[in-house]
Design a protein around this motif. Structure first.
Motif, PDB file in Angstrom:
ATOM      1  N   LEU A  85       0.830  -1.207   0.000  1.00  0.00           N
ATOM      2  CA  LEU A  85       0.000   0.000   0.000  1.00  0.00           C
ATOM      3  C   LEU A  85       0.865   1.257   0.000  1.00  0.00           C
ATOM      4  CD1 LEU A  85      -2.913   1.058   0.138  1.00  0.00           C
ATOM      5  CD2 LEU A  85      -2.713   1.021   2.626  1.00  0.00           C
ATOM      6  N   LEU A  86       1.947   1.225   0.764  1.00  0.00           N
ATOM      7  CA  LEU A  86       2.845   2.386   0.837  1.00  0.00           C
ATOM      8  C   LEU A  86       3.523   2.643  -0.502  1.00  0.00           C
ATOM      9  CD1 LEU A  86       4.276   4.581   2.460  1.00  0.00           C
ATOM     10  CD2 LEU A  86       5.936   2.854   3.220  1.00  0.00           C
ATOM     11  N   TYR A  87       4.053   1.592  -1.144  1.00  0.00           N
ATOM     12  CA  TYR A  87       4.706   1.764  -2.448  1.00  0.00           C
ATOM     13  C   TYR A  87       3.693   2.213  -3.513  1.00  0.00           C
ATOM     14  CZ  TYR A  87       9.318  -0.030  -1.190  1.00  0.00           C
ATOM     15  OH  TYR A  87      10.580  -0.175  -0.647  1.00  0.00           O
ATOM     16  N   SER A  88       2.468   1.713  -3.427  1.00  0.00           N
ATOM     17  CA  SER A  88       1.427   2.151  -4.375  1.00  0.00           C
ATOM     18  C   SER A  88       1.112   3.622  -4.177  1.00  0.00           C
ATOM     19  CB  SER A  88       0.162   1.310  -4.181  1.00  0.00           C
ATOM     20  OG  SER A  88       0.419  -0.062  -4.418  1.00  0.00           O
ATOM     21  N   PHE A  89       1.054   4.049  -2.933  1.00  0.00           N
ATOM     22  CA  PHE A  89       0.792   5.451  -2.609  1.00  0.00           C
ATOM     23  C   PHE A  89       1.890   6.359  -3.176  1.00  0.00           C
ATOM     24  CE2 PHE A  89       1.621   8.817   0.665  1.00  0.00           C
ATOM     25  CZ  PHE A  89       0.562   9.647   0.309  1.00  0.00           C
ATOM     26  N   ILE A  90       3.157   5.955  -2.988  1.00  0.00           N
ATOM     27  CA  ILE A  90       4.281   6.745  -3.521  1.00  0.00           C
ATOM     28  C   ILE A  90       4.222   6.796  -5.044  1.00  0.00           C
ATOM     29  CG2 ILE A  90       6.784   6.907  -3.675  1.00  0.00           C
ATOM     30  CD1 ILE A  90       5.671   7.563  -0.918  1.00  0.00           C
ATOM     31  N   PHE A  91       3.886   5.666  -5.682  1.00  0.00           N
ATOM     32  CA  PHE A  91       3.822   5.622  -7.149  1.00  0.00           C
ATOM     33  C   PHE A  91       2.753   6.582  -7.675  1.00  0.00           C
ATOM     34  CE2 PHE A  91       2.144   3.870 -11.134  1.00  0.00           C
ATOM     35  CZ  PHE A  91       3.308   3.796 -11.884  1.00  0.00           C
ATOM     36  N   VAL A  92       1.609   6.617  -7.023  1.00  0.00           N
ATOM     37  CA  VAL A  92       0.535   7.527  -7.450  1.00  0.00           C
ATOM     38  C   VAL A  92       0.990   8.975  -7.329  1.00  0.00           C
ATOM     39  CG1 VAL A  92      -1.770   8.375  -6.867  1.00  0.00           C
ATOM     40  CG2 VAL A  92      -1.329   5.918  -6.929  1.00  0.00           C
ATOM     41  N   ILE A  93       1.670   9.317  -6.247  1.00  0.00           N
ATOM     42  CA  ILE A  93       2.152  10.692  -6.060  1.00  0.00           C
ATOM     43  C   ILE A  93       3.147  11.070  -7.151  1.00  0.00           C
ATOM     44  CG2 ILE A  93       3.472  12.205  -4.538  1.00  0.00           C
ATOM     45  CD1 ILE A  93       2.318  10.758  -2.172  1.00  0.00           C
ATOM     46  N   ILE A  94       4.046  10.127  -7.504  1.00  0.00           N
ATOM     47  CA  ILE A  94       5.057  10.415  -8.529  1.00  0.00           C
ATOM     48  C   ILE A  94       4.398  10.692  -9.881  1.00  0.00           C
ATOM     49  CG2 ILE A  94       6.964   9.401  -9.852  1.00  0.00           C
ATOM     50  CD1 ILE A  94       7.717   7.883  -7.306  1.00  0.00           C
ATOM     51  N   GLN A  95       3.322   9.961 -10.193  1.00  0.00           N
ATOM     52  CA  GLN A  95       2.661  10.134 -11.483  1.00  0.00           C
ATOM     53  C   GLN A  95       1.871  11.426 -11.564  1.00  0.00           C
ATOM     54  OE1 GLN A  95       3.429   7.951 -13.946  1.00  0.00           O
ATOM     55  NE2 GLN A  95       4.745   7.135 -12.318  1.00  0.00           N
ATOM     56  N   LEU A  96       1.378  11.878 -10.419  1.00  0.00           N
ATOM     57  CA  LEU A  96       0.592  13.114 -10.415  1.00  0.00           C
ATOM     58  C   LEU A  96       1.514  14.321 -10.541  1.00  0.00           C
ATOM     59  CD1 LEU A  96      -1.932  12.344  -7.537  1.00  0.00           C
ATOM     60  CD2 LEU A  96      -2.396  12.310  -9.987  1.00  0.00           C
ATOM     61  N   GLU A  97       1.010  15.392 -11.135  1.00  0.00           N
ATOM     62  CA  GLU A  97       1.774  16.626 -11.250  1.00  0.00           C
ATOM     63  C   GLU A  97       1.055  17.754 -10.517  1.00  0.00           C
ATOM     64  OE1 GLU A  97       2.735  17.479 -15.276  1.00  0.00           O
ATOM     65  OE2 GLU A  97       3.708  15.562 -15.639  1.00  0.00           O
ATOM     66  N   ASP A  98      -0.120  18.117 -11.005  1.00  0.00           N
ATOM     67  CA  ASP A  98      -0.841  19.244 -10.423  1.00  0.00           C
ATOM     68  C   ASP A  98      -1.381  18.940  -9.027  1.00  0.00           C
ATOM     69  OD1 ASP A  98      -0.367  20.609 -12.743  1.00  0.00           O
ATOM     70  OD2 ASP A  98      -2.269  20.045 -13.668  1.00  0.00           O
ATOM     71  N   TYR A  99      -1.701  17.655  -8.750  1.00  0.00           N
ATOM     72  CA  TYR A  99      -2.344  17.312  -7.486  1.00  0.00           C
ATOM     73  C   TYR A  99      -1.439  16.497  -6.561  1.00  0.00           C
ATOM     74  CZ  TYR A  99      -6.502  18.781 -10.012  1.00  0.00           C
ATOM     75  OH  TYR A  99      -7.410  19.514 -10.733  1.00  0.00           O
ATOM     76  N   ALA A 100      -0.137  16.453  -6.862  1.00  0.00           N
ATOM     77  CA  ALA A 100       0.775  15.630  -6.064  1.00  0.00           C
ATOM     78  C   ALA A 100       0.807  16.090  -4.606  1.00  0.00           C
ATOM     79  CB  ALA A 100       2.180  15.674  -6.666  1.00  0.00           C
ATOM     80  N   LEU A 101       0.903  17.393  -4.386  1.00  0.00           N
ATOM     81  CA  LEU A 101       0.970  17.903  -3.017  1.00  0.00           C
ATOM     82  C   LEU A 101      -0.322  17.631  -2.264  1.00  0.00           C
ATOM     83  CD1 LEU A 101       2.467  19.451  -0.820  1.00  0.00           C
ATOM     84  CD2 LEU A 101       1.592  21.583  -1.816  1.00  0.00           C
ATOM     85  N   LEU A 102      -1.444  17.827  -2.921  1.00  0.00           N
ATOM     86  CA  LEU A 102      -2.742  17.601  -2.276  1.00  0.00           C
ATOM     87  C   LEU A 102      -2.908  16.137  -1.887  1.00  0.00           C
ATOM     88  CD1 LEU A 102      -5.569  18.545  -1.431  1.00  0.00           C
ATOM     89  CD2 LEU A 102      -6.313  18.135  -3.798  1.00  0.00           C
ATOM     90  N   VAL A 103      -2.674  15.232  -2.836  1.00  0.00           N
ATOM     91  CA  VAL A 103      -2.835  13.797  -2.567  1.00  0.00           C
ATOM     92  C   VAL A 103      -1.830  13.337  -1.519  1.00  0.00           C
ATOM     93  CG1 VAL A 103      -2.691  11.493  -3.579  1.00  0.00           C
ATOM     94  CG2 VAL A 103      -3.805  13.335  -4.841  1.00  0.00           C
TER      95      VAL A 103
END
Length: 453
Positions: A411-429
């Motif tokens: 779950l933690l690695y999936s969470f980090i992967f999602v943040i890396i892919q996001l650009e505009d919403y990375a900080l929010l997520v």
């Protein structure tokens, strides 16, 4: 003697009991987490080194295929005569005479209307070793006109103008990768452009053969240049009105330079993009005609850069910045399990777990260089999770807890992967995710009696 031995044993037991307390273990785990920042920094240095090598490889590809394209022109170059009067005193007679010397200088005029239309019909990635660079083939069609030239603003008398020595100048940064004949149609005259040895540190200069020019009518021109280029295409708005259109088969443009494209006509799809610019003379801080030497106008260029939204090393760098978070949260999971279940985990075992988490990033970098980032991330994360699963089973002797740790890591690695892919919403997520993680830690640690440790 027996009392001394007993007192010494009590002191040793006191020391031993302190290092077995939860507080001491928490301190040691915290120190270990900080120590693991050293290999994490080495990993980030490795990413920087590999990224630098990629830049060097890209430059090598560009030097053979074609570099960034920048176009400035056409410019009308018209020579004129200027005279210099010098007083000469005869030493013997002491009489003064006036010597008149005639020189030939140049006046430069920018177009009244200037239109650039660019088609990038092929974009590819060339390999140099394990590295790739974005290259393209483009066709730039240029047209426009020169209206009546105003020599009065330059203080040039009509009788001094050499109308029969006029020529056309085009400046570019990518002369060696031009793949078409360089012919300008000027008032139905076919003028061939040839390399000029004019000293210009910013551009290569092309100049036509001389021709006779009439200043009575509007002078129309058009020409087309085929380029092999890499990364970007830029223009300099020389016209009183300059319009530019760029169409390219690429879905990740970065619009650069002094002027932004028109928002109303800009269009980006999954396969291509279209952009328009319109610049008038009042938008730019330079004149329409010059004498002697042309100024450096490179800072007023605009255009587009063909980019990868997040290349492999940018994504690896972003992933490595979350390394401290991954190590800290993983240690926290093991620490809470150790505290709640009363299972003893040695600091050496924490060290092995931490090194396995660091190895994730070296695996990620090395695999990414030979495949996509997503594939490399899945392989590296899976390898580390399986390794820690087997290690957890061996040290905890409890498969249920070990599978819980594995699920938490996944779950933690999936969470980090999602943040890396996001650009505009990375900080929010990321902020929301960390808030939820903190809430989970507070929930699972609520029943721990810290006063007895």
């Amino acid at each position: 003697m027996e009392n001394q031995i007993q007192n010494q044993n009590e002191k040793n037991q006191g020391k031993f009991s302190f290092f077995q307390t939860t507080t001491a273990k928490l301190i040691m785990v915290g120190i270990l987490t900080l120590v693991l920042l050293i290999p994490l920094n080495l990993v980030q240095d490795l990413i920087t080194e590999r990224s630098t090598r990629k830049v060097e490889a890209t430059q090598q590809i560009a030097s053979t295929w074609g570099e960034n394209v920048m176009l400035m022109g056409p410019i009308l170059k018209i020579p004129y005569k200027t005279t210099v009067e010098t007083e000469v005193i005869n030493e013997k007679t002491k009489q003064t005479t006036i010597q008149v010397q005639t020189y030939e200088e140049n006046a430069y005029f920018f177009p009244t209307e200037l239109n650039y239309s660019t088609k990038v019909d092929k974009v590819d990635k060339l390999k140099y070793g394990i590295y790739k660079a974005i290259v393209f083939k483009s066709k730039i069609a240029t047209s426009g006109n020169f209206e009546k030239l105003d020599f009065e603003k330059l203080g040039i008398k009509p009788e001094n103008i050499l109308w029969n020595k006029a020529s056309i100048i085009v400046k570019t940064t990518n002369l060696k990768s031009i793949k078409s004949e360089l012919v300008v149609n000027f008032n139905n005259q076919q003028l061939t452009l040839e390399t000029n040895n004019e000293n210009d540190s910013h551009f290569d200069t092309l100049e036509s053969t001389t021709f006779s020019l009439s200043n009575e009518n509007k002078n129309n021109f058009n020409f087309t240049i085929d380029y092999n280029g890499s990364e970007s295409i830029e223009f300099i708005p020389l016209g009183k009105t300059t319009t530019t259109a760029i169409d390219a088969i690429w879905n990740s443009p970065s619009f650069i330079g002094y002027f932004a494209p028109n928002d109303t006509t800009k269009k980006i799809t999954a396969n291509d993009f279209h952009a328009d610019w319109k610049v008038i003379n009042v938008n730019r801080p330079f004149a329409q005609q010059y004498t002697e030497k042309l100024p450096n106008l490179q800072q007023y260029s605009y255009g587009v850069r063909l980019i990868e939204t997040a290349d492999q090393y940018q994504q690896n760098e972003r992933a490595s910045k979350y390394g401290f978070l991954v190590i800290g949260l993983t240690f926290l999971i093991f620490f809470l399990i150790q505290t709640i279940s009363k299972i003893n985990i040695h600091i050496f075992q924490y060290t092995m777990i931490g090194l396995a988490l660091v190895m994730f990033y070296t695996l990620l970098i090395s695999i990414t260089e030979h495949s996509s980032f997503s594939f490399a991330y899945i392989i590296a994360a899976s390898a580390v999770i399986v390794m820690l699963l087997l290690y957890s089973i061996s040290i905890l002797k409890n498969k249920k807890i070990s599978f819980f740790i594995t699920a938490a890591l996944a779950l933690l690695y999936s969470f980090i992967f999602v943040i890396i892919q996001l650009e505009d919403y990375a900080l929010l997520v990321g902020s929301i995710g960390l808030f939820l993680i903190l809430g989970a830690v507070m929930y699972f640690s609520r029943k721990i009696d810290w006063s007895t440790n």
